[in-house]
Design a protein around this motif. Structure first.
Motif, short mmCIF file in Angstrom:
data_model
loop_
_atom_site.label_atom_id
_atom_site.label_comp_id
_atom_site.label_asym_id
_atom_site.label_seq_id
_atom_site.Cartn_x
_atom_site.Cartn_y
_atom_site.Cartn_z
N GLY A 177 0.82 -1.21 0.00
CA GLY A 177 0.00 0.00 0.00
C GLY A 177 0.85 1.26 0.00
O GLY A 177 2.03 1.23 0.36
N LEU A 178 0.25 2.37 -0.40
CA LEU A 178 0.91 3.66 -0.48
C LEU A 178 -0.06 4.73 0.02
O LEU A 178 -1.20 4.79 -0.43
N ILE A 179 0.40 5.55 0.98
CA ILE A 179 -0.38 6.68 1.47
C ILE A 179 0.40 7.94 1.11
O ILE A 179 1.59 8.04 1.40
N ILE A 180 -0.29 8.92 0.51
CA ILE A 180 0.36 10.13 0.01
C ILE A 180 -0.21 11.35 0.73
O ILE A 180 -1.41 11.63 0.61
N GLU A 181 0.64 12.05 1.46
CA GLU A 181 0.21 13.25 2.18
C GLU A 181 1.06 14.46 1.76
O GLU A 181 1.33 15.35 2.55
N CYS A 182 1.47 14.46 0.50
CA CYS A 182 2.29 15.54 -0.04
C CYS A 182 1.84 15.79 -1.48
O CYS A 182 1.04 15.03 -2.02
N PRO A 183 2.33 16.84 -2.11
CA PRO A 183 1.98 17.07 -3.51
C PRO A 183 2.39 15.90 -4.40
O PRO A 183 3.38 15.23 -4.15
N TRP A 184 1.60 15.67 -5.43
CA TRP A 184 1.81 14.57 -6.36
C TRP A 184 1.26 14.98 -7.73
O TRP A 184 0.50 15.94 -7.85
N ARG A 185 1.67 14.22 -8.72
CA ARG A 185 1.07 14.38 -10.05
C ARG A 185 1.06 13.04 -10.74
O ARG A 185 1.91 12.17 -10.49
N GLY B 120 5.60 12.95 4.45
CA GLY B 120 5.10 13.11 3.09
C GLY B 120 4.36 11.92 2.52
O GLY B 120 3.28 12.05 1.97
N TRP B 121 4.93 10.74 2.62
CA TRP B 121 4.31 9.54 2.07
C TRP B 121 4.82 8.30 2.80
O TRP B 121 5.86 8.35 3.45
N THR C 241 8.67 9.10 4.57
CA THR C 241 9.45 10.33 4.63
C THR C 241 9.16 11.03 5.95
O THR C 241 8.06 10.99 6.48
N LEU C 242 10.20 11.68 6.45
CA LEU C 242 10.14 12.42 7.71
C LEU C 242 10.06 13.91 7.42
O LEU C 242 10.40 14.35 6.32
N PRO C 243 9.61 14.71 8.40
CA PRO C 243 9.62 16.16 8.19
C PRO C 243 11.01 16.62 7.73
O PRO C 243 12.04 16.13 8.20
N GLY C 244 11.03 17.50 6.75
CA GLY C 244 12.29 18.00 6.21
C GLY C 244 12.74 17.25 4.97
O GLY C 244 13.64 17.69 4.27
#
Length: 134
Positions: free
Chosen positions: A37-45, A113-114, A126-129
């Motif tokens: 699975g993949l969870i995305i909490e940042c910009p994507w396209r 981020g994801w 990904t961690l903050p920063g």
């Protein structure tokens, strides 16, 4: 600027099909694969044949026209061909069959981020920063 591709082995994900895309309005974009699975909490396209067909900004700025349902139409049933992870800012590119690319861009100093996880125990996030952990 040179971007270094990480040495992380993503072979576990190759060939897995998208089985579900989260289409809930107020939740982050997420998707399930056959055993991952993949969870995305940042910009994507989402890019198809060198054209952006939908992106994070579209869903935020024009929710009447664009939503995660558009992503679902493109990705449901598609197989993962390759995954590229860039170390410096921890961007991720998931290549699907049919020249479809889902690109994730970590953009926060405060938020994660994801997250990419596999049922085999694989877990990368990904961690903050923009750094990452597994």
């Amino acid at each position: 600027m040179y971007r270094k591709i990480s040495n992380i082995d993503f072979n576990y994900f190759t060939g897995q099909k998208v089985t579900e895309v989260n289409t809930e309005k107020n939740l982050p974009l997420g998707m399930n694969f056959e055993t991952a699975g993949l969870i995305i909490e940042c910009p994507w396209r989402l890019q198809v044949s060198n054209e952006v067909v939908i992106g994070y900004s579209d869903c935020i700025q024009a929710p009447d026209k664009y939503s995660h349902k558009n992503v679902e139409k493109f990705l449901l049933g598609k197989s993962i061909m390759n995954i590229l992870h860039f170390e410096e800012i921890s961007d991720l590119v998931v290549e699907f069959e049919g020249s479809i690319f889902l690109e994730l861009f970590h953009d926060s100093n405060y938020f994660e981020g994801w997250q990419l996880r596999g049922d085999n125990g694989f877990y990368l996030f990904t961690l903050p920063g923009g750094t990452y952990s597994d």
